[in-house]
Design an enzyme around this catalytic site. Structure first.
Site, PDB file in Angstrom:
ATOM      1  N   CYS A   2      25.772  35.066  54.659  1.00 53.52           N
ATOM      2  CA  CYS A   2      26.208  35.958  53.589  1.00 53.52           C
ATOM      3  C   CYS A   2      27.595  35.500  53.173  1.00 53.52           C
ATOM      4  O   CYS A   2      28.256  34.763  53.907  1.00 53.52           O
ATOM      5  CB  CYS A   2      26.324  37.400  54.073  1.00 53.52           C
ATOM      6  N   GLY A  28      24.356  33.445  49.521  1.00 54.48           N
ATOM      7  CA  GLY A  28      23.353  34.502  49.512  1.00 54.48           C
ATOM      8  C   GLY A  28      22.905  34.802  48.100  1.00 54.48           C
ATOM      9  O   GLY A  28      23.742  35.000  47.221  1.00 54.48           O
ATOM     10  N   ASN A 102      29.462  39.523  57.457  1.00 55.10           N
ATOM     11  CA  ASN A 102      28.712  38.271  57.547  1.00 55.10           C
ATOM     12  C   ASN A 102      28.538  37.965  59.031  1.00 55.10           C
ATOM     13  O   ASN A 102      29.526  37.850  59.751  1.00 55.10           O
ATOM     14  CB  ASN A 102      29.507  37.159  56.845  1.00 55.10           C
ATOM     15  N   GLY A 103      27.280  37.853  59.468  1.00 52.53           N
ATOM     16  CA  GLY A 103      27.022  37.567  60.881  1.00 52.53           C
ATOM     17  C   GLY A 103      25.799  38.313  61.353  1.00 52.53           C
ATOM     18  O   GLY A 103      25.020  38.827  60.551  1.00 52.53           O
ATOM     19  N   TYR A 253      25.479  22.256  56.323  1.00 51.13           N
ATOM     20  CA  TYR A 253      24.728  22.673  55.146  1.00 51.13           C
ATOM     21  C   TYR A 253      25.352  23.796  54.321  1.00 51.13           C
ATOM     22  O   TYR A 253      25.437  23.709  53.109  1.00 51.13           O
ATOM     23  CB  TYR A 253      23.317  23.093  55.587  1.00 51.13           C
ATOM     24  N   ASP A 356      19.155  13.230  53.907  1.00 51.94           N
ATOM     25  CA  ASP A 356      19.177  14.690  53.750  1.00 51.94           C
ATOM     26  C   ASP A 356      20.096  15.268  54.823  1.00 51.94           C
ATOM     27  O   ASP A 356      20.350  14.623  55.845  1.00 51.94           O
ATOM     28  CB  ASP A 356      17.764  15.276  53.859  1.00 51.94           C
ATOM     29  N   ASP A 357      20.578  16.486  54.592  1.00 52.01           N
ATOM     30  CA  ASP A 357      21.541  17.076  55.536  1.00 52.01           C
ATOM     31  C   ASP A 357      20.850  17.549  56.811  1.00 52.01           C
ATOM     32  O   ASP A 357      21.394  17.448  57.909  1.00 52.01           O
ATOM     33  CB  ASP A 357      22.274  18.254  54.890  1.00 52.01           C
ATOM     34  N   CYS A 443      29.739  26.145  68.030  1.00 51.43           N
ATOM     35  CA  CYS A 443      28.375  26.472  68.457  1.00 51.43           C
ATOM     36  C   CYS A 443      27.454  25.406  67.880  1.00 51.43           C
ATOM     37  O   CYS A 443      27.546  25.068  66.702  1.00 51.43           O
ATOM     38  CB  CYS A 443      27.962  27.839  67.905  1.00 51.43           C
ATOM     39  N   CYS A 446      21.448  25.738  67.818  1.00 53.44           N
ATOM     40  CA  CYS A 446      20.156  25.437  67.187  1.00 53.44           C
ATOM     41  C   CYS A 446      19.787  23.965  67.363  1.00 53.44           C
ATOM     42  O   CYS A 446      18.624  23.588  67.227  1.00 53.44           O
ATOM     43  CB  CYS A 446      20.157  25.842  65.719  1.00 53.44           C
TER      44      CYS A 446
HETATM   45  S1  SF4 Z   1      22.807  28.548  66.373  1.00 54.99           S
HETATM   46 FE1  SF4 Z   1      23.162  26.964  64.820  1.00 54.99          FE
HETATM   47  S2  SF4 Z   1      23.237  28.035  62.868  1.00 54.99           S
HETATM   48 FE2  SF4 Z   1      23.507  29.580  64.488  1.00 54.99          FE
HETATM   49  S3  SF4 Z   1      25.732  29.775  64.790  1.00 54.99           S
HETATM   50 FE3  SF4 Z   1      25.029  28.249  66.244  1.00 54.99          FE
HETATM   51  S4  SF4 Z   1      25.268  26.284  65.161  1.00 54.99           S
HETATM   52 FE4  SF4 Z   1      25.346  27.925  63.630  1.00 54.99          FE
END
Ligand code: SF4
Length: 463
Positions: A2, A28, A102-103, A253, A356-357, A443, A446
């Protein structure tokens, strides 16, 4: 995913909020909302759709004030109906309070049930409403914080609310005479401060300041809470946590390429990703072709590192309005082709490296490869400027469920076959980390499967 914006102390704050949130439209597209305060009362307008299309002159007439917050939404928690559009507004013991967030909270279900047992009512299905409800649930001031007399009534309630929630939040509360902003202790989502004459601005990305002629001042620090009112700006470092977890996908992205966030320029990081990918790669080809728009910056880095010319072999149509959910595969294919068109002048007979990203479901990449082949490309080598996405996000990004993520089900060779490319390569996780300053502060769950904050329930992600 968002975008949030806030502005304090300017005539026609609603207009600044309109243009500020428009600059964040890429974060968004589902709904937009603006709330304003004239120091007496709060007013809010929320609509489904894009900023320029959804908000009419009549809507804006309804909004007049010198404090404003705004939000563009791409739902991650709660269903996507209009009821969850933000700003949310609630009558509390502190008066009317509006909120943009946002979150994504990872302990939403437990907190909501325990508040419901205590008699709290909820009017929305999104996690964001908790921040408002919790203002009436208790008070707390940690030992290391000395509350300024101006904030004695409000801050113990805000600190209590922020101590109860777990997960990702960059947020702005609007009271009738002040803004209070906060960023979670891990700093998952960005939030920046800008200034212009006597006004203070807050935004998810610095491009919202550029459009308004304001200057970027600094970032809200992870764990920091800031109050802005007519007496000035007061800041509290509510959480003092060593471990950070800023979302690396913002660089891959989400953010626009020209913005500053997480202590760096997105363009620099994204270009470095393309260069790192090129260093890990040994394929030879005639041209490098980006998938527009998000593949463009890594493709520049890749092309410069390899010394292979960059060509716009895929042209994006920028005039795509709303499209329907199509019932057949053939009609869905048309939808992709509406957006992206092959440029035969540069593709015919060429060995092409396509950049591509990221690669999430794989369905769009498959269509792009088939489109480029039909346009005469001799070889197609698909290169992804980030690692395989193997897990969903629980911190505010609308990635698909694990089952829908192609890299969680198939090997790289199987993905290549599914997509129909001559070769497929991803940037390694080490390569991605080498592109950001202080990689330990990010982080990458993913991509790595290592989640920095435990999530309560997978069903939390309702989409
Ligand atoms: S899991 Fe991926 S998309 Fe979600 S906060 Fe961590 S790095 Fe970002």
């Amino acid at each position: 995913m968002c975008g949030i914006f806030g502005i304090f102390n300017v005539e026609h704050a609603e207009k600044y909020a309109f243009y500020g949130i428009y600059a964040l439209q890429h974060r968004g597209q589902e709904s937009v909302g603006i709330a304003v305060s004239d120091y007496e009362r709060l007013r809010v307008v929320k609509k489904p759709g894009l900023v320029l299309e959804a908000l009419t002159a009549k809507d804006m007439e309804h909004l007049k004030g010198s404090i404003a917050i705004a939000h563009v939404r791409y739902s991650t928690s709660g269903d996507s109906t209009e009821i969850n559009a933000q700003p949310l507004i609630r009558e509390t013991s502190l008066g009317q309070v509006a909120l943009v967030h946002n979150g994504n909270l990872v302990n939403y279900k437990t907190l909501r049930s325990s508040l419901q047992e205590k008699g709290f009512n909820f009017y929305h299905t999104s996690d964001s409403e908790l921040f408002l409800a919790l203002l009436d649930a208790g008070e707390y001031v940690p030992e290391h914080i000395k509350v300024h007399p101006e904030d004695a009534k409000i801050m113990p309630k805000v600190f209590y609310a922020l101590h109860q929630v777990k997960g990702a939040y960059s947020l702005i509360y609007m009271f009738k005479d002040r803004l209070i902003v906060a960023r979670d202790p891990y700093g998952f989502r960005p939030l920046l401060i800008g200034r212009s004459k006597n006004a203070i601005l807050f935004a998810s990305e610095s491009c919202a300041f550029d459009i308004l002629g304001a200057e970027l001042w600094r970032e809200v620090k992870p764990g920091e809470v800031i109050v802005v009112d007519k007496k000035g700006m007061r800041t509290y470092q509510l959480f003092r946590q060593e471990k950070k977890a800023m979302c690396i996908f913002e660089f891959v992205y989400f953010s626009k390429p020209e913005v500053f966030l997480f202590g760096d320029w997105a363009y620099r990081v994204r270009k470095a990703m393309g260069m790192a990918l090129a260093k890990e790669d040994d394929v030879d080809a005639d041209i490098v072709v980006p998938v527009p728009d998000s593949g463009v910056v890594p493709a520049i880095g890749y092309s410069q590192e390899k010394g292979i010319p960059l060509e716009f072999g895929i042209i994006r149509n920028h005039y795509i309005g709303r499209s329907f959910i199509e019932p057949t595969q053939e009609l869905r294919n048309i939808k992709v082709l509406m957006k992206l068109n092959p440029n035969r002048a540069v593709l015919e007979g060429k060995r092409v490296i396509v950049i591509d990203d990221s690669l999430v479901r794989g369905t769009t990449s498959k269509k792009i490869v088939s489109m480029l082949r039909k346009a005469g490309a001799k070889e197609i080598h698909l290169r992804i400027a980030s690692p395989p996405v193997i897990g969903p996000c629980y911190y505010g990004i609308d990635t698909p469920t694990k089952e829908e993520l192609i890299a969680s089900r198939l090997s790289i060779e199987d993905i290549r076959q599914f997509i129909g490319a001559d070769s497929l390569r991803y940037l390694s996780l080490e390569g991605l980390k080498s592109c950001v300053k202080n990689p330990q502060d990010f982080c990458d769950a993913c991509f790595s499967g290592v989640y920095p904050v435990e999530y309560e329930d997978k069903a939390l992600r309702m989409r």
